[in-house]
Design a protein around this motif. Structure first.
Motif, PDB file in Angstrom:
ATOM      1  N   VAL A  86       0.783  -1.263  -0.049  1.00  0.00           N
ATOM      2  CA  VAL A  86      -0.049   0.031  -0.086  1.00  0.00           C
ATOM      3  C   VAL A  86       0.770   1.286  -0.201  1.00  0.00           C
ATOM      4  CG1 VAL A  86      -1.640   1.226   1.353  1.00  0.00           C
ATOM      5  CG2 VAL A  86      -2.003  -1.210   0.891  1.00  0.00           C
ATOM      6  N   LEU A  87       1.906   1.369   0.786  1.00  0.00           N
ATOM      7  CA  LEU A  87       2.662   2.370   1.056  1.00  0.00           C
ATOM      8  C   LEU A  87       3.607   2.665  -0.538  1.00  0.00           C
ATOM      9  CD1 LEU A  87       4.273   4.700   2.157  1.00  0.00           C
ATOM     10  CD2 LEU A  87       5.896   2.883   2.942  1.00  0.00           C
ATOM     11  N   VAL A  88       3.868   1.584  -1.023  1.00  0.00           N
ATOM     12  CA  VAL A  88       4.747   1.617  -2.447  1.00  0.00           C
ATOM     13  C   VAL A  88       3.545   2.048  -3.601  1.00  0.00           C
ATOM     14  CG1 VAL A  88       5.552   0.325  -4.162  1.00  0.00           C
ATOM     15  CG2 VAL A  88       6.497  -0.109  -1.821  1.00  0.00           C
ATOM     16  N   ALA A  89       2.428   1.656  -3.384  1.00  0.00           N
ATOM     17  CA  ALA A  89       1.408   2.391  -4.190  1.00  0.00           C
ATOM     18  C   ALA A  89       1.100   3.544  -3.960  1.00  0.00           C
ATOM     19  CB  ALA A  89       0.269   1.362  -4.337  1.00  0.00           C
ATOM     20  N   ALA A  90       1.050   4.183  -2.963  1.00  0.00           N
ATOM     21  CA  ALA A  90       0.804   5.359  -2.411  1.00  0.00           C
ATOM     22  C   ALA A  90       2.178   6.325  -3.184  1.00  0.00           C
ATOM     23  CB  ALA A  90       0.759   5.778  -1.232  1.00  0.00           C
ATOM     24  N   LEU A  91       3.207   5.861  -2.802  1.00  0.00           N
ATOM     25  CA  LEU A  91       4.338   6.444  -3.410  1.00  0.00           C
ATOM     26  C   LEU A  91       4.426   6.454  -4.900  1.00  0.00           C
ATOM     27  CD1 LEU A  91       7.175   5.185  -1.039  1.00  0.00           C
ATOM     28  CD2 LEU A  91       6.403   7.635  -1.022  1.00  0.00           C
ATOM     29  N   LEU A  92       3.912   5.614  -5.555  1.00  0.00           N
ATOM     30  CA  LEU A  92       3.912   5.614  -7.120  1.00  0.00           C
ATOM     31  C   LEU A  92       2.888   6.780  -7.485  1.00  0.00           C
ATOM     32  CD1 LEU A  92       4.449   2.054  -7.992  1.00  0.00           C
ATOM     33  CD2 LEU A  92       6.178   3.872  -8.194  1.00  0.00           C
ATOM     34  N   VAL A  93       1.861   6.733  -6.881  1.00  0.00           N
ATOM     35  CA  VAL A  93       0.661   7.793  -7.303  1.00  0.00           C
ATOM     36  C   VAL A  93       1.197   8.848  -6.864  1.00  0.00           C
ATOM     37  CG1 VAL A  93      -1.507   8.766  -6.477  1.00  0.00           C
ATOM     38  CG2 VAL A  93      -1.192   6.185  -6.685  1.00  0.00           C
ATOM     39  N   PHE A  94       2.030   9.438  -5.715  1.00  0.00           N
ATOM     40  CA  PHE A  94       2.417  10.647  -5.609  1.00  0.00           C
ATOM     41  C   PHE A  94       3.621  10.909  -6.453  1.00  0.00           C
ATOM     42  CE2 PHE A  94       5.493  13.405  -3.183  1.00  0.00           C
ATOM     43  CZ  PHE A  94       4.628  14.401  -3.002  1.00  0.00           C
ATOM     44  N   LEU A  95       4.491  10.234  -7.001  1.00  0.00           N
ATOM     45  CA  LEU A  95       5.542  10.431  -7.978  1.00  0.00           C
ATOM     46  C   LEU A  95       4.777  10.415  -9.314  1.00  0.00           C
ATOM     47  CD1 LEU A  95       8.537  10.265  -8.787  1.00  0.00           C
ATOM     48  CD2 LEU A  95       8.220   7.921  -9.342  1.00  0.00           C
ATOM     49  N   GLY A  96       3.564   9.849  -9.421  1.00  0.00           N
ATOM     50  CA  GLY A  96       2.832   9.965 -11.018  1.00  0.00           C
ATOM     51  C   GLY A  96       2.350  11.623 -10.918  1.00  0.00           C
ATOM     52  N   LEU A  97       1.966  11.972  -9.727  1.00  0.00           N
ATOM     53  CA  LEU A  97       1.186  13.412  -9.700  1.00  0.00           C
ATOM     54  C   LEU A  97       2.463  14.278  -9.936  1.00  0.00           C
ATOM     55  CD1 LEU A  97      -1.388  13.076  -6.845  1.00  0.00           C
ATOM     56  CD2 LEU A  97      -1.583  13.780  -9.201  1.00  0.00           C
ATOM     57  N   LEU A 120      -4.370  12.674   2.988  1.00  0.00           N
ATOM     58  CA  LEU A 120      -5.318  11.712   3.439  1.00  0.00           C
ATOM     59  C   LEU A 120      -4.826  10.382   3.122  1.00  0.00           C
ATOM     60  CD1 LEU A 120      -8.433  11.122   3.790  1.00  0.00           C
ATOM     61  CD2 LEU A 120      -8.747  11.393   1.617  1.00  0.00           C
ATOM     62  N   ALA A 121      -4.086  10.128   1.994  1.00  0.00           N
ATOM     63  CA  ALA A 121      -3.434   8.830   1.847  1.00  0.00           C
ATOM     64  C   ALA A 121      -2.513   8.285   2.792  1.00  0.00           C
ATOM     65  CB  ALA A 121      -2.831   8.675   0.358  1.00  0.00           C
ATOM     66  N   THR A 122      -1.792   9.257   3.579  1.00  0.00           N
ATOM     67  CA  THR A 122      -0.896   8.963   4.556  1.00  0.00           C
ATOM     68  C   THR A 122      -1.572   8.868   5.714  1.00  0.00           C
ATOM     69  OG1 THR A 122       0.671  10.597   3.437  1.00  0.00           O
ATOM     70  CG2 THR A 122       1.026  10.061   5.861  1.00  0.00           C
ATOM     71  N   ALA A 123      -2.632   9.524   6.279  1.00  0.00           N
ATOM     72  CA  ALA A 123      -3.400   9.359   7.205  1.00  0.00           C
ATOM     73  C   ALA A 123      -4.149   7.797   7.110  1.00  0.00           C
ATOM     74  CB  ALA A 123      -4.578  10.358   7.485  1.00  0.00           C
ATOM     75  N   LEU A 124      -4.643   7.427   5.963  1.00  0.00           N
ATOM     76  CA  LEU A 124      -5.317   6.030   5.660  1.00  0.00           C
ATOM     77  C   LEU A 124      -4.123   4.804   5.868  1.00  0.00           C
ATOM     78  CD1 LEU A 124      -7.715   6.648   2.669  1.00  0.00           C
ATOM     79  CD2 LEU A 124      -8.416   6.351   5.243  1.00  0.00           C
ATOM     80  N   TRP A 125      -3.274   5.121   5.370  1.00  0.00           N
ATOM     81  CA  TRP A 125      -2.176   4.178   5.215  1.00  0.00           C
ATOM     82  C   TRP A 125      -1.623   3.967   6.719  1.00  0.00           C
ATOM     83  CZ3 TRP A 125       3.163   4.435   6.800  1.00  0.00           C
ATOM     84  CH2 TRP A 125       3.865   3.339   6.719  1.00  0.00           C
ATOM     85  N   ALA A 126      -1.458   5.123   7.513  1.00  0.00           N
ATOM     86  CA  ALA A 126      -1.138   5.057   8.857  1.00  0.00           C
ATOM     87  C   ALA A 126      -2.016   4.373   9.761  1.00  0.00           C
ATOM     88  CB  ALA A 126      -0.472   6.495   9.307  1.00  0.00           C
ATOM     89  N   SER A 127      -3.390   4.620   9.513  1.00  0.00           N
ATOM     90  CA  SER A 127      -4.351   3.948  10.365  1.00  0.00           C
ATOM     91  C   SER A 127      -4.453   2.406   9.943  1.00  0.00           C
ATOM     92  CB  SER A 127      -5.564   4.625  10.051  1.00  0.00           C
ATOM     93  OG  SER A 127      -6.119   4.581   8.606  1.00  0.00           O
ATOM     94  N   TYR A 128      -4.054   2.191   8.758  1.00  0.00           N
ATOM     95  CA  TYR A 128      -4.378   0.718   8.296  1.00  0.00           C
ATOM     96  C   TYR A 128      -2.983  -0.047   9.177  1.00  0.00           C
ATOM     97  CZ  TYR A 128      -3.974  -3.593   5.697  1.00  0.00           C
ATOM     98  OH  TYR A 128      -3.779  -4.766   5.271  1.00  0.00           O
TER      99      TYR A 128
END
Length: 135
Positions: A86-97, A120-128
């Protein structure tokens, strides 16, 4: 006759003033010019080498951080694969942006929504991750 004496005195005064403020000899001007040229070349080389060293240090820092990130991802995939994915996917989305904003131009007023989405993505990942490790 008095006027001729005044003119002669004025000419002598001008010659004396010119002699006091005369330019240096040609060999001295050439020597000064060569010295200024050498000083400019040395300043250029020092600035160039300092910039090259700075770029090298920043490049090595970037490579070290990238290798550290890859090592952390490898360790995370072994210990907790789902949160790491999930973290890698969020990093890839952030990099894509970031790539999209860089190459297709940032528009006015788009920074706040992007930062909000990343937060929001960071908060969701941290809560998960917290729920994953609490249970």
């Amino acid at each position: 006759m008095d006027r001729d004496k005044e003119v002669a005195a004025a000419i002598a005064e001008v010659r004396a003033a010119r002699g006091a403020t005369a330019r240096p000899a040609l060999w001295l001007r050439l020597l000064i010019g060569v010295w200024h040229g050498i000083a400019a070349a040395v300043r250029f080389l020092v600035e160039f080498l300092a910039e090259l060293l700075g770029e090298f240090v920043l490049g090595m820092l970037a490579v070290g951080l990238f290798v550290g990130l890859l090592a952390a991802i490898g360790w995370g995939l072994v210990t907790a694969p789902l949160p790491t994915a999930v973290l890698v996917a969020a990093l890839l989305v952030f990099l894509g942006l970031a790539v999209r904003e860089t190459f297709f131009g940032a528009k006015r007023g788009r920074t706040r929504p992007i930062l909000g989405g990343v937060g929001l993505a960071t908060a969701l990942w941290a809560s998960y991750v917290l729920m994953y490790y609490v249970n």
